[in-house]
Design an enzyme around this catalytic site. Sequence first.
Site, PDB file in Angstrom:
ATOM      1  N   SER A  33     -47.153   9.425   7.664  1.00  0.00           N
ATOM      2  CA  SER A  33     -45.765   9.038   7.969  1.00  0.00           C
ATOM      3  C   SER A  33     -45.488   9.152   9.455  1.00  0.00           C
ATOM      4  CB  SER A  33     -44.777   9.918   7.207  1.00  0.00           C
ATOM      5  OG  SER A  33     -43.461   9.593   7.624  1.00  0.00           O
ATOM      6  N   LYS A  76     -46.634  11.914  -0.305  1.00  0.00           N
ATOM      7  CA  LYS A  76     -46.070  10.870   0.583  1.00  0.00           C
ATOM      8  C   LYS A  76     -45.011  10.058  -0.164  1.00  0.00           C
ATOM      9  CE  LYS A  76     -45.357   8.230   4.109  1.00  0.00           C
ATOM     10  NZ  LYS A  76     -45.523   6.849   4.049  1.00  0.00           N
ATOM     11  N   HIS A 120     -41.969  12.144  -0.255  1.00  0.00           N
ATOM     12  CA  HIS A 120     -41.426  12.129   1.114  1.00  0.00           C
ATOM     13  C   HIS A 120     -40.562  10.881   1.297  1.00  0.00           C
ATOM     14  CE1 HIS A 120     -41.632  10.328   5.136  1.00  0.00           C
ATOM     15  NE2 HIS A 120     -41.643  11.550   5.634  1.00  0.00           N
ATOM     16  N   ASN A 121     -41.084   9.743   0.884  1.00  0.00           N
ATOM     17  CA  ASN A 121     -40.333   8.495   1.037  1.00  0.00           C
ATOM     18  C   ASN A 121     -39.085   8.478   0.160  1.00  0.00           C
ATOM     19  OD1 ASN A 121     -42.554   7.875   2.591  1.00  0.00           O
ATOM     20  ND2 ASN A 121     -42.645   5.753   1.931  1.00  0.00           N
ATOM     21  N   GLU A 171     -36.645  10.382   1.948  1.00  0.00           N
ATOM     22  CA  GLU A 171     -36.223   9.514   3.077  1.00  0.00           C
ATOM     23  C   GLU A 171     -35.145   8.516   2.607  1.00  0.00           C
ATOM     24  OE1 GLU A 171     -39.621   7.723   5.183  1.00  0.00           O
ATOM     25  OE2 GLU A 171     -38.576   5.801   5.037  1.00  0.00           O
TER      26      GLU A 171
HETATM   27  P1  NBP Z   1     -49.502  -4.075   6.439  1.00  0.00           P
HETATM   28  O1  NBP Z   1     -49.090  -3.250   5.278  1.00  0.00           O
HETATM   29  O2  NBP Z   1     -48.577  -5.121   6.924  1.00  0.00           O
HETATM   30  O3  NBP Z   1     -50.923  -4.738   6.103  1.00  0.00           O
HETATM   31  C1  NBP Z   1     -51.545  -5.597   7.008  1.00  0.00           C
HETATM   32  C2  NBP Z   1     -53.024  -5.298   7.108  1.00  0.00           C
HETATM   33  O4  NBP Z   1     -53.653  -5.450   5.826  1.00  0.00           O
HETATM   34  C3  NBP Z   1     -53.710  -6.281   8.041  1.00  0.00           C
HETATM   35  O5  NBP Z   1     -54.724  -5.595   8.727  1.00  0.00           O
HETATM   36  C4  NBP Z   1     -54.269  -7.299   7.069  1.00  0.00           C
HETATM   37  O6  NBP Z   1     -55.341  -8.039   7.570  1.00  0.00           O
HETATM   38  C5  NBP Z   1     -54.729  -6.375   5.963  1.00  0.00           C
HETATM   39  N1  NBP Z   1     -55.047  -7.062   4.717  1.00  0.00           N
HETATM   40  C6  NBP Z   1     -54.263  -7.708   3.846  1.00  0.00           C
HETATM   41 BR1  NBP Z   1     -52.477  -7.995   4.065  1.00  0.00          BR
HETATM   42  N2  NBP Z   1     -54.917  -8.195   2.788  1.00  0.00           N
HETATM   43  C7  NBP Z   1     -56.197  -7.857   2.996  1.00  0.00           C
HETATM   44  C8  NBP Z   1     -57.372  -8.049   2.255  1.00  0.00           C
HETATM   45  N3  NBP Z   1     -57.352  -8.680   1.064  1.00  0.00           N
HETATM   46  N4  NBP Z   1     -58.516  -7.578   2.751  1.00  0.00           N
HETATM   47  C9  NBP Z   1     -58.531  -6.932   3.929  1.00  0.00           C
HETATM   48  N5  NBP Z   1     -57.448  -6.698   4.689  1.00  0.00           N
HETATM   49  C10 NBP Z   1     -56.294  -7.153   4.221  1.00  0.00           C
HETATM   50  O7  NBP Z   1     -49.888  -3.128   7.679  1.00  0.00           O
HETATM   51  P2  NBP Z   1     -49.165  -1.824   8.268  1.00  0.00           P
HETATM   52  O8  NBP Z   1     -47.688  -2.021   8.359  1.00  0.00           O
HETATM   53  O9  NBP Z   1     -49.936  -1.462   9.465  1.00  0.00           O
HETATM   54  O10 NBP Z   1     -49.413  -0.731   7.131  1.00  0.00           O
HETATM   55  C11 NBP Z   1     -50.705  -0.332   6.691  1.00  0.00           C
HETATM   56  C12 NBP Z   1     -50.539   0.665   5.563  1.00  0.00           C
HETATM   57  O11 NBP Z   1     -49.803   1.801   6.043  1.00  0.00           O
HETATM   58  C13 NBP Z   1     -49.722   0.127   4.381  1.00  0.00           C
HETATM   59  O12 NBP Z   1     -50.184   0.709   3.194  1.00  0.00           O
HETATM   60  C14 NBP Z   1     -48.323   0.615   4.672  1.00  0.00           C
HETATM   61  O13 NBP Z   1     -47.531   0.708   3.511  1.00  0.00           O
HETATM   62  C15 NBP Z   1     -48.621   1.981   5.281  1.00  0.00           C
HETATM   63  N6  NBP Z   1     -47.574   2.495   6.164  1.00  0.00           N
HETATM   64  C16 NBP Z   1     -46.894   1.681   7.003  1.00  0.00           C
HETATM   65  C17 NBP Z   1     -45.920   2.202   7.848  1.00  0.00           C
HETATM   66  C18 NBP Z   1     -45.165   1.310   8.809  1.00  0.00           C
HETATM   67  O14 NBP Z   1     -44.244   1.822   9.463  1.00  0.00           O
HETATM   68  N7  NBP Z   1     -45.520   0.041   8.954  1.00  0.00           N
HETATM   69  C19 NBP Z   1     -45.646   3.572   7.831  1.00  0.00           C
HETATM   70  C20 NBP Z   1     -46.374   4.392   6.974  1.00  0.00           C
HETATM   71  C21 NBP Z   1     -47.332   3.846   6.149  1.00  0.00           C
HETATM   72  P3  NBP Z   1     -55.071  -9.449   8.303  1.00  0.00           P
HETATM   73  O15 NBP Z   1     -54.687  -9.109   9.704  1.00  0.00           O
HETATM   74  O16 NBP Z   1     -56.381 -10.139   8.207  1.00  0.00           O
HETATM   75  O17 NBP Z   1     -53.975 -10.142   7.556  1.00  0.00           O
END
Ligand code: NBP
Length: 474
Positions: free
Chosen positions: A128, A183, A186-187, A190
Amino acid sequence: MAQHDIAVIGLAVMGQNLARNIARHGFKVAVYNRSAERTRELVTTHPDPNLTPCFDLETLVAALQPPRRLLLMVKAGEAVDRMIEQLQPLLAPGDILIDGGNSFFRDTERRATALAQAGIHFLGVGISGGEEGALHGPSIMPGGDRAAYAAVAPIFEAIAARAPDGTPCVAYLGPGGAGHYVKMVHNGIEYGDMQLIAESYDLLRRGAGLDAPALAEVFATWNQGELQSFLIEITADILRARDEESGQPLVDLILDTAGQKGTGKWTSQDSFELGVPIPTINAAVEMRMLSAQKEERVTAAQTLRGPAARPAHEPTALIEAVRAALYASKICAYAQGLALLRAASDERGYGLELATVARIWRAGCIIRARLLDEISAAFTAQPDLPNLLLAPAFAAAIAERDAAWRRAISAAIAQGIPVPALSSALHYYDAYRSERLPANLIQAQRDYFGAHTYARIDRPGLFHTNWSELVRRR
Ligand code: NBP
């Protein structure tokens, strides 16, 4: 080539920033993303000798020293399964695959069991802190095999946020899906916290007639005291921000429909599964749903009547009442989330220590708040505390605010301003402290129409009454 400490797979906001954070701490990181542009973009925008781009999984896996450690930061759900399918043939027994996304804890348990058959350790790790936290220090909630965790602990301890006392906000939490479960809750907290803040903002906006700049001052002041937290701090900032074109407070121009990705809903669903009441978190999830019914609300606003908001001439008293209501309700939201963690831990053998959970939430994560120090202290003093409300410090904090809490909610009800999270917290408190609830009547009704039987307070056993006959006989 096999010299890298860890691989990061998935280079959207979270993966990019975590990879940079790990590299900055001196670890050698091999990075990979499904689409090559993101990988190129990362190493060109943020070149670091510790970051090595890889464009296929074979090269990535070959770049790692055994036992290989791989951190998946791809979209939760299908994408995780697809990546595991591709990686598994390339891995060897003893390798450690870590899912750092917001995966559903049951998916994590399923994946861990399947990979264990091949001798591969699977860790479900909640992270987080959003984009900033990932780069500068998140709160990290690891679960899975304890020995496998020990092999990645030095990396996580290096990159995690530091609490004010200098300790890293990461600790092994428990087996299986324990990390992702914590987690998820936590959410859920949140969600509750955000809804409580939004209701306080609405009550002071409509009920005290304060505009965004005045509200920014209120929240900034609150952030100096017992309510000090990341969410209050950013709320003050948000209320200060003006639209560059119109000069109006930007918050006033934002459409009032809130999005959600599922972790709040999962928390509510599992609370029903385990039979643990978390009404404030549920209210927050439901209010996001109601907010999404914008068109219907606009129509209903034309036809349904209620009291009009009548802003107080002197807002100081209401501001103070809302401050008290927000703090007391926040304690209840945390109490509910922690009670859910306790029940899940008992049911699923996570062995969670709630003092540790509160300790690693003190910095880096979205719900970081001053009160977490006290929560951690309460569970350290009494590890088996059944509910946070029973901790002497919190019981006293609520008692002090009791009258003001009720005044704030009464003001909202009198003016027709919806405060379901604030009031659900008060009802939770009132119900939890009720020696006798009206469930006696419910038991009688159940027995009346369904012969479900009831227990009595004056003798042991289960009883059934033919109610209509009993009444007729009189
Ligand atoms: P996203 O949740 O938006 O996911 C995008 C990523 O997943 C890209 O690298 C994309 O590759 C990849 N991807 C997908 Br979509 N489908 C795929 C597949 N079939 N095979 C391989 N790669 C694939 O990214 P994020 O916001 O950075 O979050 C990542 C994780 O962390 C998620 O589980 C999210 O819930 C969690 N999280 C996010 C936050 C936040 O603030 N954003 C906070 C805490 C936790 P591509 O570039 O080729 O499309």
